[in-house]
Scaffold this motif. Structure first.
Motif, PDB file in Angstrom:
ATOM      1  N   ARG A 137       0.845  -1.195   0.000  1.00  0.00           N
ATOM      2  CA  ARG A 137       0.000   0.000   0.000  1.00  0.00           C
ATOM      3  C   ARG A 137       0.883   1.248   0.000  1.00  0.00           C
ATOM      4  NH1 ARG A 137      -4.166  -0.560   4.825  1.00  0.00           N
ATOM      5  NH2 ARG A 137      -4.954   1.347   3.837  1.00  0.00           N
ATOM      6  N   PRO A 138       0.574   2.233  -0.852  1.00  0.00           N
ATOM      7  CA  PRO A 138       1.420   3.431  -0.943  1.00  0.00           C
ATOM      8  C   PRO A 138       1.395   4.237   0.345  1.00  0.00           C
ATOM      9  CG  PRO A 138      -0.607   3.717  -2.211  1.00  0.00           C
ATOM     10  CD  PRO A 138      -0.571   2.290  -1.795  1.00  0.00           C
ATOM     11  N   ARG A 139       2.523   4.842   0.647  1.00  0.00           N
ATOM     12  CA  ARG A 139       2.653   5.709   1.815  1.00  0.00           C
ATOM     13  C   ARG A 139       3.212   7.061   1.368  1.00  0.00           C
ATOM     14  NH1 ARG A 139      -0.419   2.930   3.688  1.00  0.00           N
ATOM     15  NH2 ARG A 139      -0.364   1.679   5.605  1.00  0.00           N
ATOM     16  N   MET A 140       2.710   8.130   1.993  1.00  0.00           N
ATOM     17  CA  MET A 140       3.104   9.477   1.588  1.00  0.00           C
ATOM     18  C   MET A 140       3.280  10.356   2.816  1.00  0.00           C
ATOM     19  SD  MET A 140       1.029  12.105  -0.902  1.00  0.00           S
ATOM     20  CE  MET A 140       1.634  13.754  -1.251  1.00  0.00           C
ATOM     21  N   LYS A 141       4.359  11.111   2.858  1.00  0.00           N
ATOM     22  CA  LYS A 141       4.544  12.133   3.886  1.00  0.00           C
ATOM     23  C   LYS A 141       3.904  13.416   3.384  1.00  0.00           C
ATOM     24  CE  LYS A 141       8.076  14.885   6.235  1.00  0.00           C
ATOM     25  NZ  LYS A 141       9.519  15.188   6.364  1.00  0.00           N
ATOM     26  N   ILE A 142       2.924  13.909   4.135  1.00  0.00           N
ATOM     27  CA  ILE A 142       2.240  15.149   3.775  1.00  0.00           C
ATOM     28  C   ILE A 142       2.666  16.192   4.789  1.00  0.00           C
ATOM     29  CG2 ILE A 142       0.022  16.281   3.402  1.00  0.00           C
ATOM     30  CD1 ILE A 142      -1.133  13.483   2.838  1.00  0.00           C
ATOM     31  N   SER A 143       3.499  17.100   4.360  1.00  0.00           N
ATOM     32  CA  SER A 143       4.120  18.053   5.266  1.00  0.00           C
ATOM     33  C   SER A 143       3.506  19.437   5.126  1.00  0.00           C
ATOM     34  CB  SER A 143       5.623  18.129   4.970  1.00  0.00           C
ATOM     35  OG  SER A 143       6.250  19.144   5.711  1.00  0.00           O
ATOM     36  N   ARG A 160      -3.852  13.166  -0.875  1.00  0.00           N
ATOM     37  CA  ARG A 160      -3.947  14.508  -0.290  1.00  0.00           C
ATOM     38  C   ARG A 160      -5.398  14.843   0.063  1.00  0.00           C
ATOM     39  NH1 ARG A 160       0.242  17.872  -0.288  1.00  0.00           N
ATOM     40  NH2 ARG A 160       2.081  17.427  -1.578  1.00  0.00           N
ATOM     41  N   ARG A 161      -6.319  14.487  -0.820  1.00  0.00           N
ATOM     42  CA  ARG A 161      -7.731  14.775  -0.564  1.00  0.00           C
ATOM     43  C   ARG A 161      -8.213  14.014   0.660  1.00  0.00           C
ATOM     44  NH1 ARG A 161      -9.820  13.181  -5.229  1.00  0.00           N
ATOM     45  NH2 ARG A 161      -9.428  15.215  -6.188  1.00  0.00           N
ATOM     46  N   GLY A 162      -7.779  12.759   0.761  1.00  0.00           N
ATOM     47  CA  GLY A 162      -8.162  11.961   1.922  1.00  0.00           C
ATOM     48  C   GLY A 162      -7.615  12.539   3.210  1.00  0.00           C
ATOM     49  N   SER A 164      -9.748  11.715   6.864  1.00  0.00           N
ATOM     50  CA  SER A 164     -10.170  10.322   6.813  1.00  0.00           C
ATOM     51  C   SER A 164      -9.194   9.382   7.504  1.00  0.00           C
ATOM     52  CB  SER A 164     -10.358   9.882   5.359  1.00  0.00           C
ATOM     53  OG  SER A 164      -9.117  10.004   4.658  1.00  0.00           O
ATOM     54  N   ASN A 165      -7.973   9.846   7.770  1.00  0.00           N
ATOM     55  CA  ASN A 165      -6.990   8.974   8.418  1.00  0.00           C
ATOM     56  C   ASN A 165      -6.826   9.299   9.897  1.00  0.00           C
ATOM     57  OD1 ASN A 165      -6.341   7.522   6.097  1.00  0.00           O
ATOM     58  ND2 ASN A 165      -4.957   9.146   5.385  1.00  0.00           N
ATOM     59  N   PHE A 166      -7.640  10.199  10.440  1.00  0.00           N
ATOM     60  CA  PHE A 166      -7.473  10.587  11.833  1.00  0.00           C
ATOM     61  C   PHE A 166      -8.447   9.829  12.728  1.00  0.00           C
ATOM     62  CE2 PHE A 166      -5.727  14.276   9.616  1.00  0.00           C
ATOM     63  CZ  PHE A 166      -4.515  14.393  10.266  1.00  0.00           C
TER      64      PHE A 166
END
Length: 554
Positions: free
Chosen positions: A410-416, A541-543, A548-550
């Motif tokens: 599953r892809p993982r992304m750091k959103i800073s 980013r939209r999620g 939605s991940n909190f």
């Protein structure tokens, strides 16, 4: 040139084990590995990418280097009993003892490394290496891999810039060992500056290990250690292929010195006897390798006159002097004056060897002063560079980072909060797109499972760092940049020799468009995302913005 060791590969692997053992890493790698292990996640398949965010030195490109050492590091990665016992002493007392047994059995047999070939021209935000394997293991590799790639790539790129500034004709000598950040920094610099475009090194160990041509003759201390001709011993030299009886070399040289002074209208009273004694002693020791430094006192009043006298005496006996080194003052002006004297001697004394004497310039050379050499009249054939090359004074670090992009498929992304520090998720393929003239113009990042772009087929992509606006392009050629170089504990793509990698660097730079390799204010090279990868980034980013991940989202 010194011959490389007969067992160079074995020597290098032993060197890697000594220089980069598994403990050469940051403490938090072990605390994270323990937390993964404690949670039962240590064997989860994970993928990390290594890249840098900005091209170094304000330039338009970098060079990728350090891959071979990374391969050797992975192959030799394992903890000794002493390593484990030390970790037991520094990790918190609550650490489960079974974790240390887990560490004893770790190696890289489950790790796969895909990489851009060593010596390739690369650009900011393009993945240089993809490291896939068990989560705990690939986490533990982070700091060591960054350490092996960061400086090697930086100093290799710096060398390439010096080569571009110098032009293709002038020979370049790396001589920065004494100014380097420690012995390992000095050896790494010698190795990768050669790959980046330097011809020679003063570093004897680098010559031994990597087969780099070595060069060097004398320092000012050798010259100033002499005060009188009485210190010259022996005082004779045998002619080449002629009379076996030794010739009184001092008397022969003094005769030539009188003739040189007469030719140039020089004042014999200003000539330093100690300097002449030093030149004579060195010429007798190495009559085929006579290249002294001539600015210990005064180039015009002493050093150049003494050199010409000794060199003319050598020529009379059948030897070929090499040239001179200038290490202070206005190198351009002095080199022109020196060449003029060489030509006068060649014409007046009918000594053709003086037409081929080389002039070496060394005096705190920077990239800027190297570029200025090309703007001024000068006769410098070889430039020696030390401090500004090996210490990379304009930029001390490349700033490579190692970021997680996938776990359990599953892809993982750091959103800073800092957009520059956000990452691009997912396992990727990287393609270099080339125009009809053979110049690369765009690197395309795609999801690994996407079909590759095709030559002559239009495609839509999204340049990074722009306003998310798509562009349409049609490549004339397409090259896949990354290849598998390590898997199941073994190197699967053997490394090239230093000479082969050096040739690859020059070939790679030649294909780069001049606007991208300008040393000052180059055009930015485009790195873009495929439509599918762009859509994935947008979706994540939209999620995130929708919370939605909190855990405590409303």
């Amino acid at each position: 040139m010194a011959a490389p060791s007969g067992n160079t590969c074995g020597d290098m692997e032993r060197s890697i084990r000594e220089r980069v053992p598994p403990l050469l890493t940051d403490m938090y790698q072990f605390t994270m590995a323990y937390a993964y292990w404690r949670a039962g996640r240590h064997r989860e398949p994970a993928v990390f990418e290594l890249f840098f965010r900005d091209n170094p030195f304000g330039g338009g490109f970098s060079l990728f280097a350090g891959l071979h050492d990374c391969q050797l590091f992975l192959r030799s990665f394992r903890f000794t009993d002493a390593d484990v016992e030390y970790l037991r002493s520094v990790l918190p007392p609550a650490t489960d003892p079974a974790f240390f047994e887990f560490l004893r059995g770790l190696d890289c047999s489950g790790v796969t490394l895909r990489s851009v070939p060593e010596g390739t021209v690369v650009f900011a935000r393009v993945p240089l290496m993809e490291v896939a394997g068990p989560l705990a293991v690939v986490q533990l590799l982070e700091t060591s891999l960054l350490c092996l790639v960061n400086y090697a790539s930086l100093v290799c790129s710096n060398a390439a810039r010096f080569r571009l500034a110098a032009g293709p004709r002038r020979r370049l000598l790396e001589m920065g060992l004494r100014r380097a950040q420690g012995p390992d920094g000095g050896l790494t610099a010698s190795r990768y500056t050669h790959i980046g475009g330097f011809d020679l090194t003063s570093n004897v160990q680098a010559g031994f290990l990597f087969g780099i041509p070595v060069a060097g003759t004398m320092a000012h201390s050798f010259v100033t250690s002499f005060t009188s001709l009485e210190e010259v011993w022996p005082q004779t030299l045998v002619a080449v292929g002629g009379d076996p009886d030794p010739v009184d070399f001092i008397s022969l040289t003094k005769g030539w010195l009188s003739r040189v002074c007469e030719l140039l209208g020089a004042e014999p009273g200003k000539i330093r006897e100690g300097e002449l004694a030093a030149f004579l002693s060195y010429a007798i020791a190495y009559p085929q390798n006579f290249l002294p430094v001539i600015d210990s006192y005064s180039v015009g009043s002493s050093g150049l006159l003494n050199f010409c006298a000794v060199a003319l005496a050598l020529c009379e006996l059948g030897y070929r002097p090499v040239g001179v080194r200038l290490d202070s003052g206005d190198l351009c002006r002095q080199s022109v004056d020196v060449r003029r004297v060489f030509r006068l001697c060649s014409d007046h004394f009918s000594i053709p060897a003086f037409d081929s004497l080389i002039i070496v310039g060394t005096n705190n050379i920077s990239e800027q002063s190297m570029a200025e050499l090309n703007k001024k009249e000068n006769e410098i054939d070889v430039v020696g560079v030390g401090t500004h090359l090996v210490t990379c004074t304009r930029q001390p670090s490349l700033g490579c980072v190692y970021k997680l992009v996938e776990v359990r498929g599953r892809p993982r992304m750091k959103i800073s909060e800092d957009p520059e520090k956000s990452t691009v998720p997912g396992r990727k393929a990287v393609y270099r797109l080339v125009d009809a003239e053979g110049h690369p113009f765009l690197d395309l990042l795609c999801l690994a499972l996407e079909p590759p772009p095709e030559a002559g087929v239009p495609l839509t992509c999204f340049p990074q760092g722009c306003d998310n606006s798509p562009i349409s392009i049609t490549p004339a050629q397409v090259t896949c940049l990354c290849q598998e170089v390590f898997t199941k504990g073994q190197v699967t793509h053997p490394p090239c020799s230093a000479a082969e990698t050096r040739a690859k660097v020059q070939g790679s730079l030649q294909t780069l468009h001049p606007r991208h390799k300008r040393l000052q204010e180059p055009d930015s090279y485009t790195v873009a995302l495929s439509e599918k990868l762009h859509n994935l980034v947008t979706e994540i980013r939209r999620g995130s913005s929708n919370n939605s991940n909190f855990l405590l989202a409303n």
